[in-house]
Scaffold this motif. Structure first.
Motif, PDB file in Angstrom:
ATOM      1  N   LYS A  39       0.804  -1.222   0.000  1.00 11.47           N
ATOM      2  CA  LYS A  39       0.000   0.000   0.000  1.00 11.47           C
ATOM      3  C   LYS A  39       0.839   1.275   0.000  1.00 11.47           C
ATOM      4  O   LYS A  39       0.505   2.259   0.631  1.00 11.47           O
ATOM      5  CB  LYS A  39      -0.996  -0.018   1.157  1.00 11.47           C
ATOM      6  N   SER A  40       1.942   1.231  -0.753  1.00  6.29           N
ATOM      7  CA  SER A  40       2.805   2.403  -0.897  1.00  6.29           C
ATOM      8  C   SER A  40       2.616   3.088  -2.237  1.00  6.29           C
ATOM      9  O   SER A  40       3.284   4.080  -2.512  1.00  6.29           O
ATOM     10  CB  SER A  40       4.273   1.998  -0.746  1.00  6.29           C
ATOM     11  N   GLY A  41       1.753   2.557  -3.078  1.00  7.46           N
ATOM     12  CA  GLY A  41       1.523   3.154  -4.392  1.00  7.46           C
ATOM     13  C   GLY A  41       2.635   2.852  -5.374  1.00  7.46           C
ATOM     14  O   GLY A  41       3.004   3.705  -6.178  1.00  7.46           O
ATOM     15  N   CYS A  42       3.169   1.645  -5.312  1.00 14.81           N
ATOM     16  CA  CYS A  42       4.283   1.246  -6.185  1.00 14.81           C
ATOM     17  C   CYS A  42       3.909   1.350  -7.659  1.00 14.81           C
ATOM     18  O   CYS A  42       2.781   1.072  -8.047  1.00 14.81           O
ATOM     19  CB  CYS A  42       4.709  -0.186  -5.868  1.00 14.81           C
ATOM     20  N   ARG A  43       4.875   1.736  -8.471  1.00 20.46           N
ATOM     21  CA  ARG A  43       4.684   1.950  -9.903  1.00 20.46           C
ATOM     22  C   ARG A  43       4.143   0.711 -10.620  1.00 20.46           C
ATOM     23  O   ARG A  43       3.319   0.826 -11.517  1.00 20.46           O
ATOM     24  CB  ARG A  43       6.019   2.359 -10.515  1.00 20.46           C
ATOM     25  N   HIS A  44       4.590  -0.476 -10.239  1.00 23.51           N
ATOM     26  CA  HIS A  44       4.195  -1.708 -10.930  1.00 23.51           C
ATOM     27  C   HIS A  44       3.362  -2.641 -10.051  1.00 23.51           C
ATOM     28  O   HIS A  44       3.435  -3.857 -10.190  1.00 23.51           O
ATOM     29  CB  HIS A  44       5.440  -2.438 -11.432  1.00 23.51           C
ATOM     30  N   CYS A  45       2.554  -2.083  -9.167  1.00 25.46           N
ATOM     31  CA  CYS A  45       1.735  -2.889  -8.258  1.00 25.46           C
ATOM     32  C   CYS A  45       0.727  -3.738  -9.038  1.00 25.46           C
ATOM     33  O   CYS A  45      -0.113  -3.197  -9.758  1.00 25.46           O
ATOM     34  CB  CYS A  45       0.981  -2.005  -7.273  1.00 25.46           C
ATOM     35  N   PRO A  46       0.778  -5.077  -8.897  1.00 26.74           N
ATOM     36  CA  PRO A  46      -0.165  -5.942  -9.594  1.00 26.74           C
ATOM     37  C   PRO A  46      -1.465  -6.148  -8.822  1.00 26.74           C
ATOM     38  O   PRO A  46      -2.358  -6.831  -9.293  1.00 26.74           O
ATOM     39  CB  PRO A  46       0.600  -7.258  -9.715  1.00 26.74           C
ATOM     40  N   TYR A  47      -1.570  -5.541  -7.636  1.00 25.28           N
ATOM     41  CA  TYR A  47      -2.724  -5.767  -6.777  1.00 25.28           C
ATOM     42  C   TYR A  47      -3.802  -4.704  -6.924  1.00 25.28           C
ATOM     43  O   TYR A  47      -4.819  -4.746  -6.255  1.00 25.28           O
ATOM     44  CB  TYR A  47      -2.269  -5.877  -5.318  1.00 25.28           C
ATOM     45  N   GLY A  48      -3.565  -3.722  -7.779  1.00 24.70           N
ATOM     46  CA  GLY A  48      -4.581  -2.724  -8.075  1.00 24.70           C
ATOM     47  C   GLY A  48      -4.721  -1.611  -7.053  1.00 24.70           C
ATOM     48  O   GLY A  48      -5.694  -0.862  -7.092  1.00 24.70           O
ATOM     49  N   TYR A  49      -3.762  -1.474  -6.148  1.00 21.34           N
ATOM     50  CA  TYR A  49      -3.857  -0.421  -5.126  1.00 21.34           C
ATOM     51  C   TYR A  49      -3.647   0.946  -5.773  1.00 21.34           C
ATOM     52  O   TYR A  49      -2.742   1.146  -6.576  1.00 21.34           O
ATOM     53  CB  TYR A  49      -2.821  -0.633  -4.032  1.00 21.34           C
ATOM     54  N   ASP A  50      -4.482   1.902  -5.397  1.00 26.44           N
ATOM     55  CA  ASP A  50      -4.371   3.278  -5.885  1.00 26.44           C
ATOM     56  C   ASP A  50      -4.105   4.185  -4.682  1.00 26.44           C
ATOM     57  O   ASP A  50      -4.983   4.342  -3.812  1.00 26.44           O
ATOM     58  CB  ASP A  50      -5.649   3.683  -6.602  1.00 26.44           C
ATOM     59  N   LYS A  51      -2.937   4.759  -4.610  1.00 21.99           N
ATOM     60  CA  LYS A  51      -2.557   5.590  -3.468  1.00 21.99           C
ATOM     61  C   LYS A  51      -3.450   6.810  -3.310  1.00 21.99           C
ATOM     62  O   LYS A  51      -3.713   7.270  -2.193  1.00 21.99           O
ATOM     63  CB  LYS A  51      -1.101   6.028  -3.634  1.00 21.99           C
ATOM     64  N   ARG A  52      -3.977   7.311  -4.418  1.00 23.05           N
ATOM     65  CA  ARG A  52      -4.848   8.496  -4.366  1.00 23.05           C
ATOM     66  C   ARG A  52      -6.167   8.211  -3.659  1.00 23.05           C
ATOM     67  O   ARG A  52      -6.695   9.057  -2.966  1.00 23.05           O
ATOM     68  CB  ARG A  52      -5.108   9.040  -5.758  1.00 23.05           C
ATOM     69  N   THR A  53      -6.720   7.006  -3.872  1.00 22.52           N
ATOM     70  CA  THR A  53      -8.012   6.663  -3.270  1.00 22.52           C
ATOM     71  C   THR A  53      -7.872   5.818  -2.006  1.00 22.52           C
ATOM     72  O   THR A  53      -8.823   5.670  -1.251  1.00 22.52           O
ATOM     73  CB  THR A  53      -8.897   5.890  -4.265  1.00 22.52           C
ATOM     74  N   GLY A  54      -6.683   5.230  -1.800  1.00 27.66           N
ATOM     75  CA  GLY A  54      -6.482   4.367  -0.636  1.00 27.66           C
ATOM     76  C   GLY A  54      -7.115   2.996  -0.800  1.00 27.66           C
ATOM     77  O   GLY A  54      -7.302   2.266   0.154  1.00 27.66           O
ATOM     78  N   ARG A  55      -7.417   2.614  -2.043  1.00 28.12           N
ATOM     79  CA  ARG A  55      -8.042   1.302  -2.300  1.00 28.12           C
ATOM     80  C   ARG A  55      -7.264   0.542  -3.333  1.00 28.12           C
ATOM     81  O   ARG A  55      -6.715   0.999  -4.230  1.00 28.12           O
ATOM     82  CB  ARG A  55      -9.449   1.470  -2.839  1.00 28.12           C
TER      83      ARG A  55
END
Length: 55
Positions: A39-55
């Motif tokens: 949940k750090s908003g990684c550039r290549h996150c395959p889990y779909g986390y969006d740092k802007r929305t927190g989801r």
């Protein structure tokens, strides 16, 4: 004694690459090997986390 995922060495080009600024950028393959989203908003996150929305 080193064991588990974090005991393994990183392979440049497979697990990460260096950005033009010199930062180590982890690849999607590395994130999948790790097995969870940090949940750090990684550039290549395959889990779909969006740092802007927190989801």
């Amino acid at each position: 004694m080193s064991s588990g995922f974090f005991g393994n060495k990183l392979t440049e080009g497979e697990d990460y690459y260096l950005s033009p600024e010199g930062y180590k950028v982890f690849t999607e393959a590395w994130h999948l090997k790790r097995g969870y989203c940090c949940k750090s908003g990684c550039r290549h996150c395959p889990y779909g986390y969006d740092k802007r929305t927190g989801r």
